[in-house]
Design a protein around this motif. Structure first.
Motif, PDB file in Angstrom:
ATOM      1  N   ALA A  98       0.849  -1.193   0.000  1.00  0.00           N
ATOM      2  CA  ALA A  98       0.000   0.000   0.000  1.00  0.00           C
ATOM      3  C   ALA A  98       0.889   1.248   0.000  1.00  0.00           C
ATOM      4  O   ALA A  98       1.815   1.354   0.794  1.00  0.00           O
ATOM      5  CB  ALA A  98      -0.904   0.006   1.219  1.00  0.00           C
ATOM      6  N   LYS A 127      -0.757   4.463  -0.397  1.00  0.00           N
ATOM      7  CA  LYS A 127      -1.613   5.548   0.097  1.00  0.00           C
ATOM      8  C   LYS A 127      -2.929   4.959   0.613  1.00  0.00           C
ATOM      9  O   LYS A 127      -3.576   4.199  -0.088  1.00  0.00           O
ATOM     10  CB  LYS A 127      -1.897   6.558  -1.015  1.00  0.00           C
ATOM     11  N   ASN A 174      -9.920   4.202   1.398  1.00  0.00           N
ATOM     12  CA  ASN A 174      -9.575   3.960   0.003  1.00  0.00           C
ATOM     13  C   ASN A 174      -8.083   3.632  -0.050  1.00  0.00           C
ATOM     14  O   ASN A 174      -7.264   4.366   0.508  1.00  0.00           O
ATOM     15  CB  ASN A 174      -9.882   5.187  -0.859  1.00  0.00           C
ATOM     16  N   THR A 232      -4.598   2.605  -2.218  1.00  0.00           N
ATOM     17  CA  THR A 232      -3.843   2.596  -3.472  1.00  0.00           C
ATOM     18  C   THR A 232      -2.505   1.927  -3.194  1.00  0.00           C
ATOM     19  O   THR A 232      -1.888   2.158  -2.151  1.00  0.00           O
ATOM     20  CB  THR A 232      -3.603   4.021  -3.997  1.00  0.00           C
ATOM     21  N   ASN A 254       0.959  -0.782  -4.974  1.00  0.00           N
ATOM     22  CA  ASN A 254       1.656  -1.458  -6.066  1.00  0.00           C
ATOM     23  C   ASN A 254       1.516  -2.969  -5.911  1.00  0.00           C
ATOM     24  O   ASN A 254       1.811  -3.516  -4.843  1.00  0.00           O
ATOM     25  CB  ASN A 254       3.141  -1.096  -6.056  1.00  0.00           C
ATOM     26  N   VAL A 274      -0.347  -0.430 -10.625  1.00  0.00           N
ATOM     27  CA  VAL A 274      -0.985   0.275  -9.514  1.00  0.00           C
ATOM     28  C   VAL A 274      -2.472  -0.055  -9.502  1.00  0.00           C
ATOM     29  O   VAL A 274      -3.138  -0.012 -10.537  1.00  0.00           O
ATOM     30  CB  VAL A 274      -0.799   1.803  -9.649  1.00  0.00           C
ATOM     31  N   THR A 297      -6.256   0.548  -7.178  1.00  0.00           N
ATOM     32  CA  THR A 297      -6.949   1.334  -6.152  1.00  0.00           C
ATOM     33  C   THR A 297      -8.300   0.683  -5.877  1.00  0.00           C
ATOM     34  O   THR A 297      -8.996   0.279  -6.810  1.00  0.00           O
ATOM     35  CB  THR A 297      -7.154   2.785  -6.617  1.00  0.00           C
TER      36      THR A 297
END
Length: 214
Positions: A129, A131, A141, A143, A145, A154, A156
């Motif tokens: 993670a 973000k 939420n 986001t 890799n 990426v 999300t």
């Protein structure tokens, strides 16, 4: 005489009021310090036996479903809300839940081959993670890799979480991963336009249920 008495009383009142104001000020500062005291970060270690990942792969003529296990993982929190996380996925643990017998073995063999995930060369996949944003009570939420077959993309997705004592649960449904970004092109209409009804969707879906403890 009365003038001196009034002045004396006034001075006593001012001194008394100042003492009360000082006490009140100290109390307000104490409350503020407690309210804004930094929350100690807490890391939860994923219980790989109780956690579960379900996958769905779709094609023109239907779909297949299955499970895959985590090899390891952890979720960082600020004490209440997830702030980060890193996970390793055991690609050789891939299983199929909608087939049995020879058909199941054939599908799993193909999925683990170089046409798809190449698990002999790439036994683990990873997600980190980058973000995590609060999105309401018990919601975030995410986001991050995801690395599959040495290729990074990426993704999300929204997730829900709950912290109860030493336990943390995180759930995310229908997380989309585009396999073609990881050089998995077999049966992709994006690369083989004439494949017709043998086409397999570029995206596969994950339902993630994490259980972690500190």
């Amino acid at each position: 005489m009365f003038k001196h008495l009034i002045l004396s009383i006034t001075f006593v009142d001012i001194k008394h009021n100042m003492k009360k104001l000082t006490t009140l000020f100290v109390a307000v500062i104490a409350v503020a310090l407690v309210a804004f005291k930094p929350i100690a970060p807490v890391t939860f270690k994923v219980d790989t036996q109780r956690s579960k990942i379900e996958w769905t792969g779709k094609k023109v003529t239907g779909q297949h479903t299955g499970t895959i296990k985590l090899a390891s993982g952890e979720v960082a929190t600020n004490g209440k809300v997830p702030t980060g996380g890193k996970f390793a996925i055991d690609m050789n643990s891939m299983d199929c839940t909608d087939l049995s017998g020879e058909a199941k073995g054939k599908l799993l063999g193909h999925l683990k081959s170089e046409d798809f995930f190449g698990t002999e060369k790439y036994p683990t996949a990873e997600f980190t993670a980058t973000k995590i944003t609060p999105a309401g009570a018990g919601k975030v939420n995410v986001t991050g890799n995801i690395v599959i077959k040495g290729k990074t993309s990426v993704i999300t997705f929204p997730a829900t979480y709950a912290v109860a004592g030493n336990n943390l649960t995180v759930t995310a449904t229908d997380v989309k991963v585009d396999r073609t970004k990881h050089d998995i092109r077999y049966g992709s209409k994006s690369f083989f336009e004439s494949i017709g009804d043998k086409a397999i969707d570029d995206e596969f879906l994950l339902n993630i249920n994490l259980v972690a403890t500190r």
